[in-house]
Design an enzyme around this catalytic site. Structure first.
Site, PDB file in Angstrom:
ATOM      1  N   GLU A 140     -26.961  -1.033 -15.831  1.00 52.80           N
ATOM      2  CA  GLU A 140     -27.016   0.690 -15.924  1.00 52.80           C
ATOM      3  C   GLU A 140     -25.809   1.004 -16.514  1.00 52.80           C
ATOM      4  OE1 GLU A 140     -28.634  -1.078 -13.487  1.00 52.80           O
ATOM      5  OE2 GLU A 140     -30.563  -0.584 -13.211  1.00 52.80           O
ATOM      6  N   HIS A 187     -37.116   5.615  -4.997  1.00 50.14           N
ATOM      7  CA  HIS A 187     -37.580   5.875  -6.367  1.00 50.14           C
ATOM      8  C   HIS A 187     -37.961   7.336  -6.614  1.00 50.14           C
ATOM      9  CE1 HIS A 187     -37.223   1.634  -6.732  1.00 50.14           C
ATOM     10  NE2 HIS A 187     -37.792   1.662  -8.057  1.00 50.14           N
TER      11      HIS A 187
END
Lengths: 324, 334, 329
Positions: A59, A128
C-alpha cells in the site's frame, strides 16, 4: 438516457477520463468492488486493458508510485479497495502528495486520484468498516469527494481525474448498487458545490456519503408526521460548500448534521462549526450532531447497527431539533 | 563506456567544487544567522552526486533525501536561490516554503526532496513509471542513504520497479562505516543483497573516487536506458566528520586544494578523512597526475566558484522574508 | 502405533502424531464446510475466507509448538485457531457474530483472538500479524522465556514492507519467530507471479541471513518436519526461520468467489494433492489405523461440526447495551 448503477457510473467516468487524457492510467483492480456490481469493471478492462496494472499488496509504495508518477506528468488513478488499507499509506498521502504543491512553491503538483471504499458494510468488523475521510480532511492539500448517486459519481470522477491536486474519491461500499438514469455523454460536476437533494421548511439535514441516502429515507418518514425536512448533500468535503449549507439553515432555522465518521472531530462536527461560526443567529434551536459513537465498529449485526448513524437516528435527531 | 574525456572530467570537478563551496557557505551562513531548521550537508559525497547529475539528460527526473544540497547544485540550480531557500527567503527556490529539507527545482528535473526516510526511493519509482508511460526514453534517479533499506516502503518499491521493469537508477549512498552500520540496522550482509533478491542488477562503486563514479554512473544510466529495467548502485563513502551538524562548524577545515599535493602537512583528529576520503582532494590529485590540469588551473577554477558563492550569498541575504500572506496560497494547484 | 513413518519427501513423524494431525485436519475441513453452508444460507455476516485445502500448513506447523507458544494468524485463519486448540463452538459462534462467540461477537472471522491459547488473532490486514508476532517474541525474551512465536501470512503479504522490516528486526535481534508463508498462489485475486519479483522466494529471507526453505504445504509430515526444525532453532535462541509452504485454497478468496481467474487444469491437479487424502493414505499404508477407522474419524468430524451448526445459529446475539464496553482497558 441509459440506466446505470453507481459502480457502472464510476467506471463510465473513468473511461471518459482515460479517453480524454492519454496520461491517465489505472493502478489497481476490483475498482467496482467485489460484490454484485463488480462486472462494471469489465468495460474498463476491455477498452483500456493496457493502461491498467494490478499492483502487489504494497500500500505504501503504491501510493508513492502514484504520487511520484503524478509529479512526473502522469495522471494515475490508484485503487485501494477497502479504505482502511490506505492507513498503511498515511505518510504517502499526507507528507508527500498533499504537501508537494505547496512546499515546491507551485513548481510541482500531484494530480493523483486515490479511490477507496469506506463505511459500515455488513460484517466488516473493526478492520474493514473504517471511514477515514474526516482524518484526511484534517490535512490541507487533499480534495475529498463523496459521491452518493450514479450521476454524481460519474461527473465527480471526471473532475477528480482532471484535477491538478491529489484527490480522494471515497465511496461508501453499500451504495454501489444504487441505480438511476445517467447521461451517456461526457460531463463533469465541479467540486465545492453542495446540492439540495430535497426541499424542506422545518429542518436542514446536512449530510454526506451514505448518510444522504439515510437522510432522504428519514425525510420520507417525517413527512408523514408533518415535518418538512430539507436534505443537503455536500458532495465534496474538501472543498466544502459552506454557502449552500448556510443558505439552507437560514431557510429552515434548524440543523441536523449527520455523517458516518466519528462524532468527535468528525464531519458532522465540522458542518455544525461551519454554520455556528457564520450564521449563529439563523439557528432557532440547538444543532444536533449524528455520527458514529466512539467505539470500533463491531462485527455482530446488532452491535454494528447500534454504531451505524442510520435512518432512525436521523429521524430522532430531526424530532429533537424541531422539539417534537 | 570509454573513459571520460578531459573536458568531462573537468566538468565533473567543476560541479564538485560548486557543491563543496556551496556547503561551506551554508556553514558560514548558519554561523552568521540564527535561522531555524537544520541542514544535512553533502560534503564528502560530491563525486557521487556530481557523477549522478552528469549522467542525467534533459527530461530525466531525480528525487533525493534530506542530504540534498549537493544534488540540487550539481543539477545546475542557482546557488543564490538555493541559499535563499535554506534561509527561508522570498527568492528561495521554493519561495521559502520548503527550506533545506524540501529544495525543489523542477525545471532541471530535480523533482523533490523527501525528508521522510524511504520517500525518495518510492517517488522515483513513480517518476520512472510516468516516464515509461510517456515513452520519452527518459529515466529517473532515486537518491537515498543506507538507512533507507531498513524501510518497508523501500522493499515494496524495489519489488515494484523490478516486476514492472521501471527505468530507475537507484543510487544508494552508503556512508556507514563498513561492518558497523551506524546509520542503518540492516541484517543483510551487503546492502545490495536486498535488491539482488528482487532480481535487480547491482553495482558497487567507491563513491569518493570521481573517476570510478563518473564511469559507473554513466554506465549504469546507459544500462537503464537500454534495458528499461532498474539498476541499483551502492556508492561507498566515508562519512564526513561534520555530517551531523548540531552546531555549524568546519571540523576538517575549509577545503584547500593545494593540500592535495602536500598530504604530509595534514594533521589533526580528522587527518585520515582529509587524506584518504575527501573526494575533492582525491580528484585534484588524479587530475594533476593524469595531466588533465595543473594545480594553478584548478585553483583558478576554485577561485571563480568561490566568487560565485559570495555573489550567491549576497543575493540570498538581500532577499527579504516572504510576506506572511503567502503562507495561505498555493495549497491547491489551480 | 508408535512406529515412525517415512514418506516420499523423506520426512517422518511419529504415528500417533500423524494420527492426531490427521484428526485435526479433518475437524478443520469439516468446520470450514459447515461455515461454508452457513454462509451460503446467509447466516454469516460479511465475507468469510475459508482455509480448506490448507489444513496441512495450519496443523503441521502448530503441531510443532507447545501450548505456551504463540501464533499470529491472518484472514484465512479458522484452521490456525482450531489447531491451537480453540473451542469450535465458540469459534463458530464468533464467526456468526453471536454473544457466545470467543470475542463476544465483536470481531468475527477476521479478528478471533484467543490469548488463553497464545493466539494473537486472525487479522484483517494483509501482513498485520507479522509485527505482532515479532513483538510477542520480543516480549518473550524480555520476560526471560524461550516461547516461540509463529506468524502465518499469505503470498500476498510477501510484498508488504512490514514483512521486510520485521524479518530484518527479527534477524538483528535473533527473535524466536518462525515466518510461515502459506503460499496458495493468489493474493486475493492476483497471481503471485504477477506481483512478486526475484529469482526465489526463500531468497527474501536469506538476504537477512534467515534460514529459509520452500516445502510442499500439502504434506503435513513435510510441514511438521520443517516446523520442528525451525521451532527448535528459535527456542534454542538462534533466531528466526522462514518457511514457504506451497499450498492451495480450494474455495477461492472468500465464500462466493467464482474463481474465474484460476485455471481448471491447475485446480484439478491441486485437488488430487488434497492434504487429507495424503495423510489418510500414509496412515493406512503404514498400518497405523485401518481405512475403516479413518473413515470413522471423518464421520466423527462431520458429526461434531454439523451438530454445532443449529445451536450456534440459534444462539443469542450480543446486546446493543454492551457496545461501549472494552473500548478502553
Amino acid at each position: 438516457m441509459p440506466q446505470m448503477n453507481l459502480a457502472e457510473a464510476l467506471i463510465d467516468g473513468l473511461i471518459w477520463s482515460l479517453r480524454a487524457d492519454p496520461r491517465a492510467t489505472i493502478i489497481g483492480r476490483g475498482i467496482a468492488g467485489h460484490g454484485p456490481e463488480h462486472a462494471a469493471e469489465d468495460r474498463l478492462k476491455q477498452e483500456f486493458g493496457s493502461r491498467i496494472i494490478d499492483p502487489p499488496t504494497s500500500e505504501a509504495a503504491v501510493a508513492q508510485l502514484g504520487t511520484g508518477a503524478a509529479m512526473a506528468g502522469a495522471r494515475p488513478f490508484v485503487h485501494y479497495g477497502t479504505a482502511v488499507f490506505a492507513y498503511e499509506a498515511w505518510n504517502q498521502f499526507i507528507n508527500e502528495a498533499a504537501n508537494i504543491h505547496y512546499m515546491s512553491n507551485g513548481q510541482l503538483s500531484a494530480p493523483v486520484t486515490f479511490h477507496l471504499f469506506h463505511g459500515i458494510r455488513g460484517g466488516g468488523g473493526p478492520q474493514h468498516s473504517g471511514s477515514p475521510y474526516a482524518m484526511y480532511a484534517n490535512n490541507p492539500g487533499l480534495e475529498i469527494v463523496l459521491p452518493t448517486s450514479p450521476r454524481d459519481a460519474k461527473g465527480l470522477m471526471r473532475s477528480a481525474m482532471a484535477s491538478n491536486n491529489p484527490t480522494i474519491v471515497i465511496q461508501n461500499a453499500q451504495l454501489l448498487g444504487l441505480t438511476e438514469d445517467v447521461p451517456a455523454e461526457d460531463y463533469s460536476i465541479p467540486f465545492g458545490k453542495a446540492v439540495v437533494k430535497r426541499d424542506g421548511r422545518d429542518v436542514s439535514v446536512i449530510a454526506c456519503s451514505r448518510s444522504v441516502i439515510d437522510a432522504l429515507e428519514a425525510a420520507d418518514i417525517l413527512e408523514k408526521e408533518g415535518l418538512s425536512v430539507e436534505v443537503v448533500d455536500i458532495r465534496t468535503l474538501a472543498p466544502l460548500d459552506v454557502d449552500t449549507i448556510v443558505a439552507s439553515v437560514e431557510k429552515t432555522g434548524r440543523m441536523v448534521a449527520v455523517d458516518e465518521t466519528y462524532e468527535i472531530c468528525g464531519v458532522a462536527s465540522e458542518l455544525i462549526a461551519s454554520v455556528v461560526t457564520r450564521a449563529f443567529s439563523a439557528l432557532k434551536t440547538q444543532p444536533v450532531r449524528v455520527g458514529r459513537p466512539m467505539t470500533p465498529v463491531p462485527f455482530s449485526p446488532p452491535l454494528e447497527a447500534a454504531v451505524n448513524p442510520g435512518t432512525q437516528k436521523i429521524v430522532d435527531a430531526c424530532r429533537r431539533a424541531c422539539k417534537r | 563506456m570509454a573513459k571520460p574525456s578531459h573536458a568531462e572530467r573537468l566538468e565533473l570537478f567543476r560541479r564538485m567544487l560548486h557543491m563543496r563551496r556551496f556547503e561551506e557557505m551554508v556553514i558560514r551562513l548558519a554561523q552568521a544567522y540564527e535561522y531555524t531548521g537544520r541542514q544535512h550537508l553533502h560534503i564528502g559525497h560530491e563525486a557521487t552526486g556530481a557523477a549522478v547529475a552528469m549522467a542525467m539528460r534533459a527530461g530525466d527526473k531525480i528525487h533525493t533525501t534530506h542530504r540534498n544540497h549537493g544534488y540540487v547544485i550539481a543539477c545546475g540550480a542557482d546557488p543564490g536561490r538555493a541559499f535563499a531557500e535554506i534561509m527561508g527567503r522570498r527568492d528561495g527556490l521554493n519561495g521559502g516554503k520548503g527550506g533545506s529539507w524540501h529544495l525543489c527545482d523542477a525545471e532541471r528535473g530535480f523533482q523533490s526532496t523527501s525528508a521522510m526516510v524511504g520517500g525518495s526511493i518510492a517517488l522515483a519509482a513513480g517518476a520512472a513509471f510516468a516516464l515509461k508511460l510517456a515513452g520519452s526514453g527518459n529515466i529517473s534517479f532515486a537518491h537515498f542513504g543506507d538507512g533507507t533499506l531498513d524501510e518497508g516502503v523501500a522493499y515494496e518499491s524495489l519489488n515494484i520497479a523490478s516486476i514492472y521493469e521501471l527505468p530507475v537508477l537507484f543510487v544508494c549512498e552508503n556512508n556507514s562505516k563498513a561492518g558497523q552500520r551506524p546509520s542503518s540496522m540492516l541484517a543483510a550482509a551487503r546492502l545490495q543483497d536486498v535488491p539482488a533478491a528482487l532480481q535487480i542488477h547491482c553495482e558497487l562503486v567507491d563513491g569518493a573516487d570521481s573517476d570510478a563514479a563518473q564511469i559507473a554512473f554513466q554506465k549504469a544510466a546507459d544500462r537503464v536506458r537500454e534495458t528499461g529495467k532498474p539498476v541499483f548502485i551502492e556508492a561507498t563513502l566515508e562519512r564526513w566528520p561534520g555530517s551531523h551538524q548540531v552546531k555549524a562548524a568546519f571540523p576538517t577545515g575549509v577545503t584547500d586544494l593545494s593540500l592535495a599535493l602536500n598530504l604530509d602537512k595534514v594533521e589533526g583528529k580528522h587527518a585520515d578523512w582529509i587524506k584518504q576520503s575527501d573526494p575533492i582532494l582525491r580528484a585534484t590529485r588524479a587530475l594533476i597526475k593524469d595531466g588533465v590540469s595543473d594545480l594553478v588551473g584548478l585553483l583558478e577554477m576554485d577561485a571563480k566558484v568561490n566568487l560565485l558563492m559570495e555573489d550567491a550569498r549576497s543575493f540570498a541575504e538581500a532577499s527579504p522574508f516572504p510576506d506572511a500572506s503567502v503562507a495561505f496560497t498555493g495549497v491547491f494547484a489551480s | 502405533m508408535n512406529k515412525a513413518l517415512k514418506n516420499a519427501g523423506g520426512a517422518s513423524v511419529d504415528g500417533r502424531l500423524l494420527l492426531s494431525m490427521h484428526r485435526t485436519m479433518l475437524r478443520i475441513r469439516h468446520f470450514e464446510e459447515t461455515i461454508r453452508r452457513l454462509a451460503a444460507s446467509g447466516a454469516v455476516p460479511g465475507l468469510v475466507h475459508l482455509c480448506a485445502g490448507q489444513e496441512a500448513t495450519n496443523v503441521g506447523i502448530i503441531a510443532a509448538l507447545e501450548d505456551r507458544d504463540f501464533i499470529a494468524s491472518h484472514h484465512r485463519g479458522h484452521g490456525h485457531c482450531i489447531a491451537k486448540g480453540a473451542p469450535v463452538e465458540g469459534l463458530m459462534a464468533e464467526i456468526l457474530g453471536k454473544a457466545s462467540g470467543m470475542c463476544g461477537g465483536r470481531s468475527g472471522s477476521m479478528h478471533v483472538i484467543d490469548m488463553e491459547r497464545g493466539n494473537l488473532g486472525t487479522n484483517g490486514i494483509v501482513g498485520g500479524g507479522i509485527p505482532l508476532a515479532a513483538g510477542a517474541a520480543l516480549a518473550a525474551r524480555a520476560r526471560g522465556s524461550d516461547d516461540v512465536c509463529v506468524c502465518f501470512f499469505g503470498d500476498g503479504a510477501l510484498n508488504q514492507g512490514l514483512l521486510h522490516e520485521c524479518m530484518n528486526m527479527a534477524a538483528i535481534w535473533k527473535l524466536a519467530v518462525v515466518f510461515v508463508c502459506e503460499n496458495n498462489g493468489y493474493g486475493e485475486f492476483t497471481a503471485i507471479d504477477d506481483v512478486t519479483a526475484g529469482p526465489s522466494l526463500p531468497g527474501r529471507g536469506e538476504v537477512f541471513g534467515i534460514p529459509s526453505e520452500m516445502i510442499d504445504g500439502m504434506d503435513v509430515q513435510a510441514v511438521y518436519a520443517a516446523a520442528r526444525k525451525a521451532v527448535d532453532y528459535a527456542r534454542a535462541g538462534h533466531g528466526p526461520s522462514f518457511i514457504i509452504c506451497n499450498t492451495w485454497r480450494f474455495g477461492g478468496h472468500h465464500v462466493g468467489d467464482k474463481q474465474e481467474y484460476k485455471d481448471d487444469e491447475e485446480t484439478r491437479a491441486w485437488r488430487l494433492r488434497d492434504p487429507l487424502l495424503r495423510s489418510a493414505k500414509a496412515l493406512s499404508a503404514a498400518g497405523i489405523v485401518s481405512e475403516e477407522a479413518i473413515a470413522q474419524m471423518e464421520q466423527d468430524a462431520i458429526s461434531e461440526m454439523a451438530a454445532l451448526a443449529d445451536g450456534v445459529r440459534n444462539g443469542s446475539e450480543p446486546a446493543a447495551q454492551t457496545l461501549l464496553e472494552h473500548v478502553y482497558g
